[in-house]
Scaffold this motif. Structure first.
Motif, mmCIF file in Angstrom:
data_model
loop_
_atom_site.group_PDB
_atom_site.id
_atom_site.type_symbol
_atom_site.label_atom_id
_atom_site.label_comp_id
_atom_site.label_asym_id
_atom_site.label_seq_id
_atom_site.Cartn_x
_atom_site.Cartn_y
_atom_site.Cartn_z
ATOM 1 N N UNK A 119 7.556 10.775 -65.891
ATOM 2 C CA UNK A 119 6.487 11.081 -66.828
ATOM 3 C C UNK A 119 6.127 12.556 -66.739
ATOM 4 N N UNK A 120 5.935 13.169 -67.909
ATOM 5 C CA UNK A 120 5.583 14.582 -67.927
ATOM 6 C C UNK A 120 4.284 14.806 -67.162
ATOM 7 N N UNK A 121 4.301 15.776 -66.277
ATOM 8 C CA UNK A 121 3.116 16.068 -65.492
ATOM 9 C C UNK A 121 3.003 15.267 -64.218
ATOM 10 N N UNK A 122 3.894 14.307 -64.002
ATOM 11 C CA UNK A 122 3.836 13.513 -62.777
ATOM 12 C C UNK A 122 4.099 14.417 -61.583
ATOM 13 N N UNK A 123 3.408 14.194 -60.520
ATOM 14 C CA UNK A 123 3.523 15.060 -59.344
ATOM 15 C C UNK A 123 3.737 14.202 -58.114
ATOM 16 N N UNK A 124 4.998 14.050 -57.698
ATOM 17 C CA UNK A 124 5.302 13.328 -56.467
ATOM 18 C C UNK A 124 6.531 13.965 -55.829
ATOM 19 N N UNK A 125 6.580 13.994 -54.521
ATOM 20 C CA UNK A 125 7.671 14.671 -53.821
ATOM 21 C C UNK A 125 8.991 13.927 -53.947
ATOM 22 N N UNK A 126 10.076 14.657 -53.805
ATOM 23 C CA UNK A 126 11.408 14.043 -53.927
ATOM 24 C C UNK A 126 11.649 12.984 -52.861
ATOM 25 N N UNK A 127 11.073 13.186 -51.661
ATOM 26 C CA UNK A 127 11.299 12.224 -50.588
ATOM 27 C C UNK A 127 10.674 10.870 -50.888
ATOM 28 N N UNK A 128 9.770 10.808 -51.884
ATOM 29 C CA UNK A 128 9.133 9.532 -52.216
ATOM 30 C C UNK A 128 10.148 8.520 -52.733
ATOM 31 N N UNK A 129 11.305 9.002 -53.221
ATOM 32 C CA UNK A 129 12.354 8.079 -53.637
ATOM 33 C C UNK A 129 12.833 7.215 -52.473
ATOM 34 N N UNK A 130 12.617 7.719 -51.246
ATOM 35 C CA UNK A 130 13.059 6.970 -50.070
ATOM 36 C C UNK A 130 12.398 5.617 -49.939
ATOM 37 N N UNK A 131 11.185 5.458 -50.469
ATOM 38 C CA UNK A 131 10.527 4.153 -50.391
ATOM 39 C C UNK A 131 11.292 3.116 -51.215
ATOM 40 N N UNK A 132 11.656 3.489 -52.443
ATOM 41 C CA UNK A 132 12.395 2.557 -53.292
ATOM 42 C C UNK A 132 13.783 2.266 -52.760
ATOM 43 N N UNK A 133 14.470 3.312 -52.295
ATOM 44 C CA UNK A 133 15.800 3.106 -51.728
ATOM 45 C C UNK A 133 15.727 2.334 -50.421
ATOM 46 N N UNK A 134 14.667 2.563 -49.643
ATOM 47 C CA UNK A 134 14.486 1.795 -48.414
ATOM 48 C C UNK A 134 14.279 0.320 -48.703
ATOM 49 N N UNK A 135 13.481 0.030 -49.730
ATOM 50 C CA UNK A 135 13.281 -1.369 -50.120
ATOM 51 C C UNK A 135 14.605 -2.010 -50.525
ATOM 52 N N UNK A 136 15.418 -1.266 -51.278
ATOM 53 C CA UNK A 136 16.722 -1.786 -51.684
ATOM 54 C C UNK A 136 17.630 -1.997 -50.482
ATOM 55 N N UNK A 137 17.592 -1.066 -49.526
ATOM 56 C CA UNK A 137 18.431 -1.199 -48.338
ATOM 57 C C UNK A 137 18.104 -2.475 -47.567
ATOM 58 N N UNK A 138 16.817 -2.728 -47.325
ATOM 59 C CA UNK A 138 16.450 -3.894 -46.536
ATOM 60 C C UNK A 138 16.728 -5.194 -47.300
ATOM 61 N N UNK A 139 16.590 -5.169 -48.629
ATOM 62 C CA UNK A 139 16.956 -6.359 -49.413
ATOM 63 C C UNK A 139 18.454 -6.623 -49.307
ATOM 64 N N UNK A 140 19.248 -5.549 -49.258
ATOM 65 C CA UNK A 140 20.685 -5.737 -49.136
ATOM 66 C C UNK A 140 21.126 -6.054 -47.727
ATOM 67 N N UNK A 141 20.487 -5.431 -46.732
ATOM 68 C CA UNK A 141 20.926 -5.570 -45.341
ATOM 69 C C UNK A 141 20.742 -6.979 -44.807
#
Length: 266
Positions: A119-141
């Motif tokens: 979203x235009x104007x959204x302000x969140x750090x790039x490392x925040x993607x790690x939460x979503x990828x971490x959730x995917x990792x544990x669902x797969x693991x």
């Protein structure tokens, strides 16, 4: 979605896990063997319960709160990659070009369901993607681990009971840690989440059965299609979604990918 109108996701996840524990424990005397409680496989199920849905749910909630539901859903679609990579390394499952092509098609379709846009104007750090990828990792693991446990204790229902109980305990501990012990639990929200938790628990039972009977490389991609079903029920049952050309493209990609993964040449 209806539950969120009455209660936050953290308490909702706990309500759902607790409900599934009660449902799976009620017929316990009819299917649980005493020796299972002390079997090494039970420790594996305990670890699986830490991964899914407890840790994966907490990471997913955090991801939605920071980067939004669209990108979180898209990153969650990578769960099968982690499951299949671990299965190939730990269980020595074969995974060739045809399966990879099918998985790529399915993942592309699942990402489209999220409508990923920053979203235009959204302000969140790039490392925040790690939460979503971490959730995917544990669902797969958890999937290759569950398969190992099911080889010793071949009860998908018992595995789901242990996993749900561990998840409920961890989610309860989280509620206490964030200081929400005295919060009210609206009945309407608890009931909606309880229903969702029971359905999710039954889905875990079905996934455990598939893992016990077949390969992770087949079960993992097919179990990653909730966004497609969410669109279907949203359009047909709850009337909150409108089927578009994009939705039809999603369905075509997922079905074509699933066919490539499942099909076995004679």
């Amino acid at each position: 979605r209806r539950g969120l109108d009455h209660m936050d996701g953290g308490r909702g996840a706990l309500s759902g896990s607790a409900a599934s524990v009660r449902v799976f424990a009620a017929p316990g005397p009819l299917y649980i063997e005493a020796a299972w409680w002390t079997a090494p496989a039970t420790l594996i199920f305990v670890l699986c319960g830490c991964f899914m849905p407890a840790i994966s749910t907490m990471l997913a909630i955090r991801s939605v709160g920071i980067v939004g539901p669209g990108l979180s859903s898209a990153m969650g679609s990578f769960g099968p990659f982690f499951a299949i990579l671990l299965a190939a390394g730990v269980l020595d499952e074969p995974f060739g070009l045809r399966e990879a092509s099918g998985l790529a098609r399915m993942t592309s379709g699942l990402i489209l369901t999220a409508g990923v846009r920053r979203v235009s104007g959204a302000d969140w750090p790039s490392w925040a993607r790690g939460f979503g990828l971490g959730a995917a990792f544990f669902r797969g693991a958890f999937q290759p681990l569950a398969k190992i446990g099911l080889e010793e204790v071949p009860s998908p229902l018992f595995a789901a009971l242990v996993m749900s109980a561990v998840s409920a305990a961890l989610l309860a501990a989280r509620q206490l840690a964030v200081g929400r012990r005295g919060q009210a639990w609206p009945r309407a929200g608890a009931l909606w989440y309880a229903g969702a938790g029971i359905l999710n628990g039954l889905g875990i039972v079905a996934l455990n059965a598939a893992l016990g009977a077949g390969r992770v490389s087949i079960a993992a991609p097919l179990s990653s299609t909730p966004p497609l079903w969410a669109l279907f029920f949203g359009a047909v049952v709850f009337r909150s979604e409108r089927i578009t050309t994009r939705h039809l493209l999603v369905a075509a990609l997922v079905v074509a990918g699933a066919a490539l993964i499942v099909w076995r040449p004679q």
